[in-house]
Design a protein around this motif. Structure first.
Motif, PDB file in Angstrom:
ATOM      1  N   ALA A  96       0.861  -1.193   0.000  1.00 46.61           N
ATOM      2  CA  ALA A  96       0.000   0.000   0.000  1.00 46.61           C
ATOM      3  C   ALA A  96       0.891   1.234   0.000  1.00 46.61           C
ATOM      4  O   ALA A  96       1.928   1.263   0.674  1.00 46.61           O
ATOM      5  CB  ALA A  96      -0.909  -0.013   1.227  1.00 46.61           C
ATOM      6  N   GLU A  97       0.477   2.250  -0.760  1.00 41.67           N
ATOM      7  CA  GLU A  97       1.285   3.481  -0.833  1.00 41.67           C
ATOM      8  C   GLU A  97       1.059   4.370   0.379  1.00 41.67           C
ATOM      9  O   GLU A  97       1.822   5.295   0.625  1.00 41.67           O
ATOM     10  CB  GLU A  97       0.882   4.272  -2.080  1.00 41.67           C
ATOM     11  CG  GLU A  97       1.539   3.770  -3.328  1.00 41.67           C
ATOM     12  CD  GLU A  97       0.983   4.461  -4.559  1.00 41.67           C
ATOM     13  OE1 GLU A  97       0.272   5.479  -4.405  1.00 41.67           O
ATOM     14  OE2 GLU A  97       1.273   3.972  -5.653  1.00 41.67           O
ATOM     15  N   SER A  98      -0.035   4.127   1.092  1.00 43.18           N
ATOM     16  CA  SER A  98      -0.388   5.011   2.205  1.00 43.18           C
ATOM     17  C   SER A  98      -1.246   4.224   3.197  1.00 43.18           C
ATOM     18  O   SER A  98      -1.767   3.146   2.870  1.00 43.18           O
ATOM     19  CB  SER A  98      -1.197   6.196   1.680  1.00 43.18           C
ATOM     20  OG  SER A  98      -2.389   5.714   1.096  1.00 43.18           O
ATOM     21  N   LEU A  99      -1.430   4.799   4.368  1.00 45.39           N
ATOM     22  CA  LEU A  99      -2.304   4.178   5.379  1.00 45.39           C
ATOM     23  C   LEU A  99      -3.732   4.119   4.840  1.00 45.39           C
ATOM     24  O   LEU A  99      -4.440   3.136   5.015  1.00 45.39           O
ATOM     25  CB  LEU A  99      -2.254   5.004   6.666  1.00 45.39           C
ATOM     26  CG  LEU A  99      -0.899   4.995   7.379  1.00 45.39           C
ATOM     27  CD1 LEU A  99      -0.781   6.177   8.326  1.00 45.39           C
ATOM     28  CD2 LEU A  99      -0.699   3.681   8.139  1.00 45.39           C
ATOM     29  N   ASP A 100      -4.132   5.191   4.168  1.00 39.38           N
ATOM     30  CA  ASP A 100      -5.475   5.285   3.608  1.00 39.38           C
ATOM     31  C   ASP A 100      -5.722   4.133   2.629  1.00 39.38           C
ATOM     32  O   ASP A 100      -6.755   3.459   2.676  1.00 39.38           O
ATOM     33  CB  ASP A 100      -5.582   6.653   2.910  1.00 39.38           C
ATOM     34  CG  ASP A 100      -6.930   6.851   2.268  1.00 39.38           C
ATOM     35  OD1 ASP A 100      -7.920   6.666   2.988  1.00 39.38           O
ATOM     36  OD2 ASP A 100      -6.979   7.147   1.058  1.00 39.38           O
ATOM     37  N   GLN A 101      -4.726   3.874   1.776  1.00 41.47           N
ATOM     38  CA  GLN A 101      -4.873   2.786   0.802  1.00 41.47           C
ATOM     39  C   GLN A 101      -4.917   1.429   1.518  1.00 41.47           C
ATOM     40  O   GLN A 101      -5.693   0.545   1.140  1.00 41.47           O
ATOM     41  CB  GLN A 101      -3.726   2.823  -0.205  1.00 41.47           C
ATOM     42  CG  GLN A 101      -4.051   2.034  -1.453  1.00 41.47           C
ATOM     43  CD  GLN A 101      -2.846   1.782  -2.342  1.00 41.47           C
ATOM     44  OE1 GLN A 101      -1.722   2.145  -2.026  1.00 41.47           O
ATOM     45  NE2 GLN A 101      -3.082   1.137  -3.467  1.00 41.47           N
ATOM     46  N   LYS A 107       3.705  -0.836   8.802  1.00 38.74           N
ATOM     47  CA  LYS A 107       4.519   0.096   8.024  1.00 38.74           C
ATOM     48  C   LYS A 107       5.830  -0.610   7.679  1.00 38.74           C
ATOM     49  O   LYS A 107       6.309  -1.413   8.491  1.00 38.74           O
ATOM     50  CB  LYS A 107       4.852   1.332   8.869  1.00 38.74           C
ATOM     51  CG  LYS A 107       3.688   2.252   9.138  1.00 38.74           C
ATOM     52  CD  LYS A 107       4.134   3.375  10.067  1.00 38.74           C
ATOM     53  CE  LYS A 107       3.064   4.421  10.265  1.00 38.74           C
ATOM     54  NZ  LYS A 107       3.435   5.404  11.307  1.00 38.74           N
ATOM     55  N   ASN A 108       6.417  -0.282   6.541  1.00 36.12           N
ATOM     56  CA  ASN A 108       7.706  -0.905   6.217  1.00 36.12           C
ATOM     57  C   ASN A 108       8.817  -0.177   6.978  1.00 36.12           C
ATOM     58  O   ASN A 108       9.606   0.581   6.420  1.00 36.12           O
ATOM     59  CB  ASN A 108       7.971  -0.908   4.709  1.00 36.12           C
ATOM     60  CG  ASN A 108       9.075  -1.904   4.377  1.00 36.12           C
ATOM     61  OD1 ASN A 108       9.904  -2.214   5.235  1.00 36.12           O
ATOM     62  ND2 ASN A 108       9.084  -2.406   3.167  1.00 36.12           N
ATOM     63  N   ALA A 109       8.868  -0.459   8.287  1.00 36.52           N
ATOM     64  CA  ALA A 109       9.808   0.229   9.168  1.00 36.52           C
ATOM     65  C   ALA A 109      11.224  -0.318   9.010  1.00 36.52           C
ATOM     66  O   ALA A 109      12.201   0.405   9.185  1.00 36.52           O
ATOM     67  CB  ALA A 109       9.349   0.074  10.613  1.00 36.52           C
ATOM     68  N   GLY A 110      11.369  -1.607   8.676  1.00 37.81           N
ATOM     69  CA  GLY A 110      12.698  -2.224   8.623  1.00 37.81           C
ATOM     70  C   GLY A 110      13.239  -2.472  10.020  1.00 37.81           C
ATOM     71  O   GLY A 110      12.592  -2.141  11.028  1.00 37.81           O
ATOM     72  N   GLY A 111      14.427  -3.082  10.084  1.00 39.56           N
ATOM     73  CA  GLY A 111      15.077  -3.346  11.374  1.00 39.56           C
ATOM     74  C   GLY A 111      14.615  -4.662  11.975  1.00 39.56           C
ATOM     75  O   GLY A 111      13.649  -5.278  11.496  1.00 39.56           O
ATOM     76  N   MET A 150       1.543  -4.231   3.512  1.00 45.26           N
ATOM     77  CA  MET A 150       2.747  -3.478   3.874  1.00 45.26           C
ATOM     78  C   MET A 150       2.638  -2.047   3.360  1.00 45.26           C
ATOM     79  O   MET A 150       2.548  -1.816   2.151  1.00 45.26           O
ATOM     80  CB  MET A 150       3.971  -4.173   3.261  1.00 45.26           C
ATOM     81  CG  MET A 150       5.301  -3.592   3.670  1.00 45.26           C
ATOM     82  SD  MET A 150       5.581  -3.641   5.457  1.00 45.26           S
ATOM     83  CE  MET A 150       5.985  -5.368   5.703  1.00 45.26           C
ATOM     84  N   VAL A 151       2.633  -1.102   4.294  1.00 44.86           N
ATOM     85  CA  VAL A 151       2.557   0.318   3.910  1.00 44.86           C
ATOM     86  C   VAL A 151       3.978   0.787   3.599  1.00 44.86           C
ATOM     87  O   VAL A 151       4.867   0.724   4.458  1.00 44.86           O
ATOM     88  CB  VAL A 151       1.948   1.174   5.043  1.00 44.86           C
ATOM     89  CG1 VAL A 151       1.823   2.624   4.604  1.00 44.86           C
ATOM     90  CG2 VAL A 151       0.591   0.613   5.461  1.00 44.86           C
ATOM     91  N   GLU A 152       4.192   1.199   2.358  1.00 46.33           N
ATOM     92  CA  GLU A 152       5.547   1.572   1.948  1.00 46.33           C
ATOM     93  C   GLU A 152       5.936   2.957   2.475  1.00 46.33           C
ATOM     94  O   GLU A 152       5.090   3.760   2.826  1.00 46.33           O
ATOM     95  CB  GLU A 152       5.679   1.486   0.419  1.00 46.33           C
ATOM     96  CG  GLU A 152       5.491   0.067  -0.109  1.00 46.33           C
ATOM     97  CD  GLU A 152       6.392  -0.993   0.562  1.00 46.33           C
ATOM     98  OE1 GLU A 152       7.451  -0.646   1.124  1.00 46.33           O
ATOM     99  OE2 GLU A 152       6.024  -2.185   0.553  1.00 46.33           O
TER     100      GLU A 152
END
Ligand code: NAP
Length: 239
Positions: free
Chosen positions: A112-117, A190-194, A213-215
């Motif tokens: 997803a490009e955003s939380l909204d999406q 969210k794609n936070a990583g780590g 996954m929110v990019e």
């Protein structure tokens, strides 16, 4: 020589400990939003600076000559402000950006490009584990046709009926237990990583749970280090 680290992440803490170990002085800055932050034994600045102008003023008044933005990949306001203030105050800036999580083979991810999406993608009747941070949960509140279990470090302002407040790191066994207990069908992250919170992705793959996954937002152009060694080298070159 004065260094300002914009922190609030595990990697900012590692970098701060390394600098301290090398006897290099710095100030570590926190937004001041997390309850009970861990004790730190170096100079701290707590709370916002007052936008670009406030941060530029702080850099000049405190004769800061290196700015390291090691805030979270989704702290996009701070990152934007940091770059603009560093240009205004003519202070070199490094952005520390931890690598993103990559989709493992045979995992079941949608992007997803955003939380909204992400909120739109969820099918009616889904049982969703929402792991996007307390401040981002309101974006999902309108989906009354979805059953949410939320987890965050601090309580969300409008909590869902099942709200878990917990601090990372989390392990795979614990995540498998949690997802099974709530019969989770979807994980939103969210794609936070780590590696502090990556166990949820392993657990989701094991249980065949769909991941939304929110990019990341695109970071503004800045010098970027993706690991601590590169960040240390950037600092040491300027000492
Ligand atoms: P944000 O939306 O990018 O920033 C909002 C405002 O908070 C900034 O404009 C700034 O205020 C202040 N701020 C943010 N980080 C700061 C820092 N390290 N030191 C001093 N002031 C700071 O940030 P956010 O997403 O709310 O995140 C806040 C903090 O939590 C950050 O330190 C970040 O690393 C951490 N964090 C965020 C997430 C996330 O998902 N967003 C996850 C884990 C940890 P002024 O404009 O007044 O300077």
């Amino acid at each position: 020589m004065s260094i300002l680290i914009l922190g609030g992440t595990a990697e900012a803490d590692i970098l701060a400990d390394l600098l301290r170990g090398h006897g290099i002085e710095f100030t570590y800055s926190l937004a001041g939003v997390t309850p009970n932050p861990k004790a730190r034994v170096y100079p701290l600045h707590i709370g916002g600076f007052g936008g670009v102008i406030g941060l530029a003023r702080y850099l000049t008044q405190n004769t800061v000559n290196m700015l390291v933005d090691a805030t979270h990949p989704f702290a996009s306001e701070m990152t934007k402000n940091a770059l603009a203030a560093s240009i205004q105050a003519n202070v070199p800036m490094l952005r520390f950006e931890r690598p993103e999580w990559d989709e493992p083979e045979n995992a079941n991810w949608a992007h997803a490009e955003s939380l909204d999406q992400a909120a739109k993608i969820l099918p009616a009747g889904a049982r969703v584990f929402l792991s996007v941070g307390a401040q981002s949960m309101a974006e999902f509140a309108h989906r009354s046709d979805v059953d949410f279990v939320s987890r965050s470090i601090k309580p969300p302002s409008s909590p869902f009926s099942k709200t878990i407040v917990a601090k990372p790191p989390f392990d795979v066994a614990g995540e498998v237990h949690l997802f099974s207990k709530y019969r989770i069908t979807h994980l939103v992250s969210k794609n936070a990583g780590g590696d502090q919170t990556s166990a949820k992705l392993v657990a989701a793959k094991q249980l065949g749970i769909k991941v939304i996954m929110v990019e990341r937002p695109t970071p503004p152009v800045a010098e970027i280090a993706r690991d601590i060694t590169t960040a240390m080298a950037w600092i040491e070159r300027r000492l």
